[in-house]
Design an enzyme around this catalytic site. Structure first.
Site, mmCIF file in Angstrom:
data_model
loop_
_atom_site.group_PDB
_atom_site.id
_atom_site.type_symbol
_atom_site.label_atom_id
_atom_site.label_comp_id
_atom_site.label_asym_id
_atom_site.label_seq_id
_atom_site.Cartn_x
_atom_site.Cartn_y
_atom_site.Cartn_z
ATOM 1 N N GLU B 58 0.817 -1.218 0.000
ATOM 2 C CA GLU B 58 0.000 0.000 0.000
ATOM 3 C C GLU B 58 0.849 1.265 0.000
ATOM 4 O O GLU B 58 0.505 2.247 -0.648
ATOM 5 C CB GLU B 58 -0.964 0.005 1.195
ATOM 6 C CG GLU B 58 -2.146 -0.963 1.052
ATOM 7 C CD GLU B 58 -1.808 -2.395 1.424
ATOM 8 O OE1 GLU B 58 -0.662 -2.651 1.860
ATOM 9 O OE2 GLU B 58 -2.690 -3.273 1.294
ATOM 10 N N PHE B 81 -9.447 -2.532 0.825
ATOM 11 C CA PHE B 81 -10.361 -2.062 1.877
ATOM 12 C C PHE B 81 -9.775 -0.761 2.427
ATOM 13 O O PHE B 81 -8.553 -0.634 2.516
ATOM 14 C CB PHE B 81 -10.474 -3.086 3.016
ATOM 15 C CG PHE B 81 -11.321 -4.285 2.660
ATOM 16 C CD1 PHE B 81 -12.660 -4.355 3.046
ATOM 17 C CD2 PHE B 81 -10.783 -5.339 1.942
ATOM 18 C CE1 PHE B 81 -13.434 -5.456 2.707
ATOM 19 C CE2 PHE B 81 -11.558 -6.440 1.596
ATOM 20 C CZ PHE B 81 -12.891 -6.503 1.976
ATOM 21 N N ALA B 82 -10.648 0.157 2.815
ATOM 22 C CA ALA B 82 -10.188 1.430 3.384
ATOM 23 C C ALA B 82 -9.206 1.188 4.521
ATOM 24 O O ALA B 82 -8.209 1.908 4.669
ATOM 25 C CB ALA B 82 -11.374 2.239 3.891
ATOM 26 N N PHE B 84 -6.913 -0.890 4.961
ATOM 27 C CA PHE B 84 -5.517 -1.159 4.576
ATOM 28 C C PHE B 84 -4.790 0.120 4.162
ATOM 29 O O PHE B 84 -3.574 0.130 3.998
ATOM 30 C CB PHE B 84 -5.449 -2.187 3.448
ATOM 31 C CG PHE B 84 -6.116 -3.492 3.786
ATOM 32 C CD1 PHE B 84 -6.207 -3.914 5.110
ATOM 33 C CD2 PHE B 84 -6.649 -4.298 2.793
ATOM 34 C CE1 PHE B 84 -6.826 -5.114 5.434
ATOM 35 C CE2 PHE B 84 -7.275 -5.499 3.109
ATOM 36 C CZ PHE B 84 -7.360 -5.910 4.432
ATOM 37 N N HIS B 125 -11.970 -4.736 8.281
ATOM 38 C CA HIS B 125 -12.601 -4.626 6.957
ATOM 39 C C HIS B 125 -13.852 -3.763 7.031
ATOM 40 O O HIS B 125 -14.793 -3.951 6.278
ATOM 41 C CB HIS B 125 -12.972 -6.007 6.404
ATOM 42 C CG HIS B 125 -11.799 -6.879 6.096
ATOM 43 N ND1 HIS B 125 -11.067 -7.512 7.067
ATOM 44 C CD2 HIS B 125 -11.209 -7.210 4.918
ATOM 45 C CE1 HIS B 125 -10.087 -8.206 6.509
ATOM 46 N NE2 HIS B 125 -10.154 -8.040 5.201
#
Lengths: 342, 321
Positions: B58, B81-82, B84, B125
């Protein structure tokens, strides 16, 4: 694996060819003379913020900057004055950042080693180590998408930066995309005060190249002509499509982390080892052997004049004015929120 | 033919890829697989070389986008997913967000965050990240609540010269539907009055807009007219529309799905209290999730987040004052 170019300094350059000795010699002298001046200005209280010098790292850094062409990308770290000058950053821009002139590329919004100039292909580093690897990779991906061919990106790191997740993620990403990225690691023995045995457990950082699937090059960072040869080779390998190149130069930081730090933690045996040699002295010795002592002295005097003129010029420049600053962090229309709390 | 919130996001990306050669998409599994939620389905085939799978990195994904943006491209990064995106925070907050300020050169990029809770998703998540990104100067933070906004705001986000965090709500992906893609858009950075009312203002955004509307319907049966304001974009925050609504109603409940410490709902209350104190007939109130990690079991999750029932209770409390 240290590559040495023994005897390179003894042979005379051919006519019509760029003389690496003059090119690198002048660059490392300009960097050293400028940094000596910065140290003096710091002690005289003339500097805004800290001063972080690259003494002892000029050959490796300068060779990297000189190996690049116009249109390439250079993302220096904190000890890369020589690389910056070699790549073409004007000396006045360095002084503007340190002395707080509003005419510098960062206009006083950022300073010292965080300066850069995107119009010249010099990316301004952020302080978070390893962050520039993926950023340069992104520039190279963009160039590839635009069909711009033959461009190389070079970024610098220290042995400490190799411990970050960013360094790993960035080099891995560049390897997956097979980008023309050259990563130059100055393994200078210490990350601030932490010695390399507290930083990593492998014998030589260049051994990591294989793990990333990239080409690795070790070099004695105190030997200027070896640095020149290895950096030119690595940059050309990247340019011809051989993917990322990891260059690791072994040397010693011949100053503190910053000018506020006397570096008293550096062990004596490190200072007296081959690592501890001063690349400028190595070059000067070679010049003496070639009978070019006068030329070396001439380059030094030219560098001194250039530094003094640049300091005088920048000292007379205006400083940033908070009343003229627009205080906007975004460019979007209608985004000027008035923050009452401020 | 109906269009889901997720279709709108996919269609906006397709339009941007078609119209602007500078646009490309980078993210985990976004290529031939079409993304974990299928937000990029078929795009890799339609736009070869411009929808690229990334390693699970990321930090480097966002860093790569920063570099590409500096070089004149318009990258869209999909976080799987936000949650991460915490791994990529450094590049977004310290690099993307500071670039325009430091250099005077733009850093136009979009970070797409599949956000918010769904039953059974658990602590890693389900997160809503808008508060963290909004706190830092230099970033636009969008939180669309409707199919129309998902489409038009994503196109806007791609066109803006600044880094944009686009918080798209996973709960709305498949269930929220519209007849067709919109042909016009609400002006950029403006909040929208979803439902007019004279008794109390409920300011919210993203999936909570639908909970607030349901609560407003419940209170309508009790004789109260609730005005629901959808912020749409939480940074910059459209204080004018919020204050105008409070001027009409005299009462405020600010609702957010994220945690209670700070954040968009706190900012709304702070601004109304300091800039519109004399408009208020009652102390303004906030309603957020509980101050714990987001629970896994649907029974716990349903009690953790604000719902129509809790919002209705909050509205009654402010109305009773």
């Amino acid at each position: 694996m240290a590559i040495r170019v023994a005897g390179a300094l003894e042979s005379k350059p051919k006519k019509g060819v760029v003389d690496p000795i003059e090119s690198l010699g002048r660059t490392i002298l300009r960097a050293r003379v400028l940094e000596d001046k910065l140290g003096n200005l710091y002690r005289a209280g003339r500097i805004v913020g800290g001063v972080y010098l690259g003494k002892g790292q000029e050959a490796l850094s300068g060779a990297g900057g000189l190996a690049l062409r116009k249109g390439d990308i250079f993302a220096p770290l904190i000890r890369d004055m020589a690389g910056r000058l070699g790549f073409g950053e004007p000396m006045v821009d360095a002084l503007r950042a340190y002395l707080g002139s509003r005419l510098g590329p960062m206009k006083g919004r950022d300073g010292n080693i965080h300066r850069g100039d995107l119009t010249r292909g010099i990316l301004p580093m952020i302080s978070h180590l390893g962050a520039m690897l993926s950023t340069v990779a992104g520039v190279l991906v963009a160039k590839r998408m635009k069909g711009e061919k033959g461009r190389v990106g070079l970024t610098c790191a220290g042995d400490g930066a190799t411990s970050t997740g960013s360094f790993h993620e960035g080099l891995n990403l560049a390897a997956v995309e097979r980008l023309p990225l050259v990563v130059v690691v100055a393994d200078n023995g210490y990350a601030y005060s932490t010695s390399r045995d507290r930083q990593f457990a492998c014998e030589d950082l260049v051994d990591r190249a294989k793990g990333y699937g990239v080409e690795g090059h070790g070099v004695d960072g105190t030997d200027p002509m070896a640095c020149w040869r290895v950096l030119h080779h690595a940059v050309e390998r990247a340019r011809e499509g051989a993917g990322p190149q990891l260059v690791v130069g072994k040397l010693l930081r011949l100053c503190g982390h910053g000018e506020h730090d006397d570096g008293s933690y550096v062990e004596k045996k490190m200072k007296s080892s081959e690592r501890g040699r001063d690349c400028l002295k190595v070059m000067e010795e070679g010049m003496k052997k070639r009978g070019q002592e006068k030329e070396w002295q001439g380059w030094r005097e030219e560098a001194q004049r250039e530094v003094e003129e640049a300091v005088a010029k920048v000292s007379a420049e205006p400083v940033p004015d908070p009343f003229e600053e627009d205080w906007r962090a975004t460019q979007s229309a209608g985004m000027a929120e008035v923050m009452v709390a401020s | 033919m109906s269009v889901t919130y997720l279709d709108a996001i996919r269609s906006a990306q397709e339009k941007a890829l078609r119209d602007d050669p500078r646009v490309f998409i980078y993210g985990q599994d976004v290529g031939r697989f079409g993304g974990a939620f299928k937000a990029t389905k078929n795009l890799a085939e339609k736009f070869p070389g411009r929808v690229m799978d990334s390693p699970i990195s990321e930090d480097a994904m966002v860093g790569m986008a920063v570099g590409a943006a500096m070089e004149g491209m318009r990258p869209i990064v999909e976080m799987q997913f936000a949650d991460f995106s915490t791994v990529g925070l450094n590049q977004m907050l310290n690099h993307a967000a500071t670039t325009f300020w430091r250099t005077g050169k733009p850093c136009p990029m979009v970070l797409r965050l599949p956000s918010g809770g769904t039953p059974g998703s658990g602590p890693f998540h389900s997160q809503s990240m808008e508060a963290i990104y909004s706190h830092y100067p230099g970033i636009v933070v969008m939180t669309p609540a409707t199919v129309e906004d998902a489409y038009t705001m994503l196109l806007e986000a791609i066109e803006l010269p600044d880094p944009v965090v686009f918080c798209e709500h996973k709960l709305l992906y498949y269930h929220l539907k519209s007849e067709a893609l919109p042909e016009s858009a609400v002006p950029a950075f403006r909040a929208r009055v979803v439902r007019a009312g004279r008794d109390i203002t409920c300011v919210t955004y993203s999936a909570m807009v639908h909970e607030a509307v349901a609560a407003a319907e419940e209170l309508a049966e009790e004789g109260y007219e609730v005005e629901v304001v959808d912020l749409r974009t939480v940074k910059p925050l459209d204080t004018d529309t919020v204050l105008a609504s409070v001027a009409r109603t005299g009462r405020l409940l600010a609702v957010g799905e994220s945690w209670p410490w700070g954040g968009a709902s706190a900012e709304v209350v702070a601004r109304v209290a300091s800039e519109g104190f004399e408009l208020l007939d009652a102390p303004p109130k906030r309603l957020n999730a509980k101050d714990t990690p987001i629970p896994y079991h649907p029974n716990l999750w349903a009690a953790h987040r604000p719902t129509a029932v809790r919002i209705a209770a909050g509205l009654r409390e402010v109305l009773r004052y």
